[in-house]
Design a protein around this motif. Structure first.
Motif, PDB file in Angstrom:
ATOM      1  N   SER A   1      -0.154  32.520  10.138  1.00 18.70           N
ATOM      2  CA  SER A   1      -0.765  33.484  11.061  1.00 18.70           C
ATOM      3  C   SER A   1       0.296  34.446  11.569  1.00 18.70           C
ATOM      4  O   SER A   1       1.499  34.225  11.396  1.00 18.70           O
TER       5      SER A   1
ATOM      6  N   SER B   1       7.300  36.800  17.226  1.00 20.47           N
ATOM      7  CA  SER B   1       6.168  36.487  16.354  1.00 20.47           C
ATOM      8  C   SER B   1       6.242  37.343  15.100  1.00 20.47           C
ATOM      9  O   SER B   1       6.862  38.414  15.088  1.00 20.47           O
TER      10      SER B   1
ATOM     11  N   ARG C   1       3.859  39.016  14.078  1.00 15.75           N
ATOM     12  CA  ARG C   1       3.206  40.255  14.521  1.00 15.75           C
ATOM     13  C   ARG C   1       4.254  41.233  15.060  1.00 15.75           C
ATOM     14  O   ARG C   1       4.265  42.410  14.715  1.00 15.75           O
TER      15      ARG C   1
ATOM     16  N   ASP D   1       0.984  34.723  14.524  1.00 15.06           N
ATOM     17  CA  ASP D   1       1.568  34.078  15.698  1.00 15.06           C
ATOM     18  C   ASP D   1       2.761  33.182  15.371  1.00 15.06           C
ATOM     19  O   ASP D   1       3.412  32.656  16.275  1.00 15.06           O
TER      20      ASP D   1
ATOM     21  N   LEU E   1       6.319  31.956  14.864  1.00 13.37           N
ATOM     22  CA  LEU E   1       7.511  32.421  15.570  1.00 13.37           C
ATOM     23  C   LEU E   1       8.769  32.244  14.731  1.00 13.37           C
ATOM     24  O   LEU E   1       8.960  31.228  14.068  1.00 13.37           O
TER      25      LEU E   1
END
Length: 178
Positions: free
Chosen positions: A128, A146, A148, A130, A132
């Motif tokens: 995902s 993240s 992202r 998310d 880290l």
């Protein structure tokens, strides 16, 4: 350099206009990577090494090497927790990516492409956005990022340097464009 980087009219893949967040972020990053390759396409080694914007010492080849280091740092070292050293560094350990006066064009683009390929693999394998990754700050603190954030930062990094590349290319041969 390979054909994809030799052709000044190399096609770029437009980012999706209506997609999930991950596909949108990856699409924009890929578009900006392709834009950078397009800015470098069709130039001689001397042109790629040239620093036409005095007093700046930026060159397209230096930017290529820098972007390879950035890909390596954020994806290998931060996201995947590798301890990969800088590719180009001075004897004292300081960064040397921008010092491309005698750099090898084929090596720089091969390393950049390899780092981009590895970054794509790591991003695709992450379950995902998310997930880290971790790195040490300048003052030694561990910081978490993240996927992202990393993708968004890389979009910003390429967007900024594509602006530099556009100015360099315009000064080298008058070519402008997106």
């Amino acid at each position: 350099m390979s054909d994809a980087y030799d052709r000044a009219d190399a096609a770029r893949t437009e980012p999706p206009q209506a997609a999930e967040e991950r596909d949108t972020l990856v699409g924009f990053l890929e578009f900006l990577r392709q834009t950078f390759a397009m800015k470098c396409a069709g130039l001689t080694t001397e042109q790629l090494r040239a620093r036409p914007l005095a007093p700046s010492e930026l060159s397209l080849l230096g930017l290529t090497r820098h972007l390879a280091e950035v890909e390596r740092g954020w994806f290998r070292n931060t996201l995947d927790n590798e301890a990969a050293l800088r590719i180009w560094q001075h004897p004292d350990g300081s960064p040397a990516a921008f010092d491309a006066e005698h750099a090898d064009q084929d090596e720089a683009f091969a390393v950049w492409r390899a780092e981009c390929d590895h970054a794509r693999e790591l991003a695709a394998a992450a379950p995902s956005l998310d997930v880290l990754g971790h790195r040490r700050s300048a003052d030694g603190r561990e910081e978490s990022y993240s996927l992202r954030w990393i993708l968004t930062h890389m979009i910003e990094e390429y967007a900024r340097h594509n602006g530099h590349a556009d100015l360099l290319r315009e000064h080298l041969d008058g070519r402008t464009g997106e």
